[in-house]
Design a protein around this motif. Structure first.
Motif, PDB file in Angstrom:
ATOM      1  N   THR A   1      -2.386   3.838   3.717  1.00  0.00           N
ATOM      2  CA  THR A   1      -2.664   2.462   4.130  1.00  0.00           C
ATOM      3  C   THR A   1      -4.108   2.322   4.597  1.00  0.00           C
ATOM      4  O   THR A   1      -4.796   1.347   4.268  1.00  0.00           O
TER       5      THR A   1
ATOM      6  N   ARG B   1      -7.335  -7.157  -0.865  1.00  0.00           N
ATOM      7  CA  ARG B   1      -6.217  -7.080   0.080  1.00  0.00           C
ATOM      8  C   ARG B   1      -6.006  -8.486   0.639  1.00  0.00           C
ATOM      9  O   ARG B   1      -6.985  -9.219   0.854  1.00  0.00           O
TER      10      ARG B   1
ATOM     11  N   GLU C   1      -6.435   2.541   1.437  1.00  0.00           N
ATOM     12  CA  GLU C   1      -6.351   1.418   0.501  1.00  0.00           C
ATOM     13  C   GLU C   1      -6.726   0.082   1.127  1.00  0.00           C
ATOM     14  O   GLU C   1      -7.185  -0.814   0.410  1.00  0.00           O
ATOM     15  N   THR C   2      -6.532  -0.066   2.439  1.00  0.00           N
ATOM     16  CA  THR C   2      -6.722  -1.387   3.049  1.00  0.00           C
ATOM     17  C   THR C   2      -7.759  -1.420   4.162  1.00  0.00           C
ATOM     18  O   THR C   2      -8.154  -2.497   4.596  1.00  0.00           O
TER      19      THR C   2
ATOM     20  N   PRO D   1       0.833  -1.209   0.000  1.00  0.00           N
ATOM     21  CA  PRO D   1       0.000   0.000   0.000  1.00  0.00           C
ATOM     22  C   PRO D   1       0.866   1.257   0.000  1.00  0.00           C
ATOM     23  O   PRO D   1       1.846   1.352   0.732  1.00  0.00           O
TER      24      PRO D   1
END
Length: 295
Positions: free
Chosen positions: A58, A108, A61-62, A40
């Motif tokens: 982070t 992920r 994105e996750t 990420p």
């Protein structure tokens, strides 16, 4: 005439976990627009610190909230408009929300390091991961120079009570995401107003107290530098032993003594600049990183 190439700064994280009874795992994301598996990462927002961007990207994105640990190497590569340079840190998960696949990141996964190395698309990121898993366990200790203060010539009261300027107040607010990126949970400062006030926005955001030390003031430090060394060694030892990240705010004339206690050579620091020293469990400085003010 060709357009001037530019440098694009970005930040990311190598997020590791060790499930009970299992091997270390690393977090990877899949980007459908590139059809790649990578760490990420993402570009900085305006006036954002690199470390804060690593945490934010982070999260976006996750859906994992992280705290930063040891910094790793940086990588750079060409892009159509110039060059992108990405700074990475080790990251530890402290929270999460529901992950919703989107056009930027649709998957992920947590993979063991060997499996991740096989899955990852880019060789330079694989090298980062191989290096990251060799890094020692450390605790961050942040040295902060106070924000820009009112000019001495414009202040008629005691110098210890001199306040931050409007720029200094903006700087103190911009420090909040940087200190939060490292999970700072202990705050120490010179007892002078301009130092204490620099840490107040973060203290309020995290409901922490700022411990003021007259020993770290310009006036006391000038008369008794050994007391500064003694206090710093105590705070360093406590930080390393407890593993609780700490920030200490000081003055330009006192900073050389504070850095000396960490084994860091003196170096000029602008107002609201930050040194992050990563301490081993026995209090030794393993590595350092510097962050310039964003205002």
């Amino acid at each position: 005439m060709s357009r001037r190439k530019r440098l694009v700064e970005a930040a990311g994280a190598i997020v590791l976990r060790r499930p009970k009874g299992r091997r270390v795992q690393v977090l990877l994301v899949h980007r459908p627009s590139y059809n790649d598996w990578s760490l990420p990462k993402g570009k900085l927002d305006p006036d954002e610190y690199l470390a804060a961007a690593a945490v934010r990207e982070t999260w976006e994105e996750t859906a994992f909230a992280i705290r930063l640990r040891h910094p790793t190497n940086r990588i750079q590569y060409p892009i159509p408009t110039g060059t992108k340079r990405v700074a990475y840190w080790l990251g530890t998960v402290i929270g999460q929300r529901r992950f919703k696949p989107n056009s930027e990141v649709d998957r992920r996964v947590w993979l063991s390091v060997p499996s991740a190395l096989k899955r990852m698309t880019y060789a330079d990121e694989r090298e980062l991961l191989e290096h990251a898993v060799t890094l020692p366990e450390t605790t961050p200790l942040l040295i902060v120079r106070h924000g820009k203060a009112m000019e001495r010539k414009n202040w008629s009261g005691k110098d210890q009570l001199r306040q931050l300027s409007s720029r200094g107040r903006r700087q103190s607010k911009q420090l909040v995401p940087l200190l939060d990126a490292y999970g700072v949970a202990e705050l120490d400062s010179s007892a002078s107003t301009r130092c204490m006030t620099t840490l107040v926005p973060y203290a309020k955001a995290k409901r922490l107290d700022v411990q003021g030390w007259a020993t770290l003031s310009e006036e006391k430090a000038k008369d008794n530098p050994d007391a500064v060394r003694k206090l710093m060694k105590r705070l360093i030892k406590q930080t390393a032993a407890t593993g609780v990240p700490r920030a200490i705010c000081g003055h330009r004339p006192v900073l050389p003594l504070m850095l000396e206690a960490l084994g860091v050579p003196d170096r000029p620091m602008l107002t609201a600049a930050v040194l992050v020293a990563h301490l081993s469990p026995d209090g030794e400085t393993v590595s350092v990183e510097w962050h310039k003010p964003r205002a």
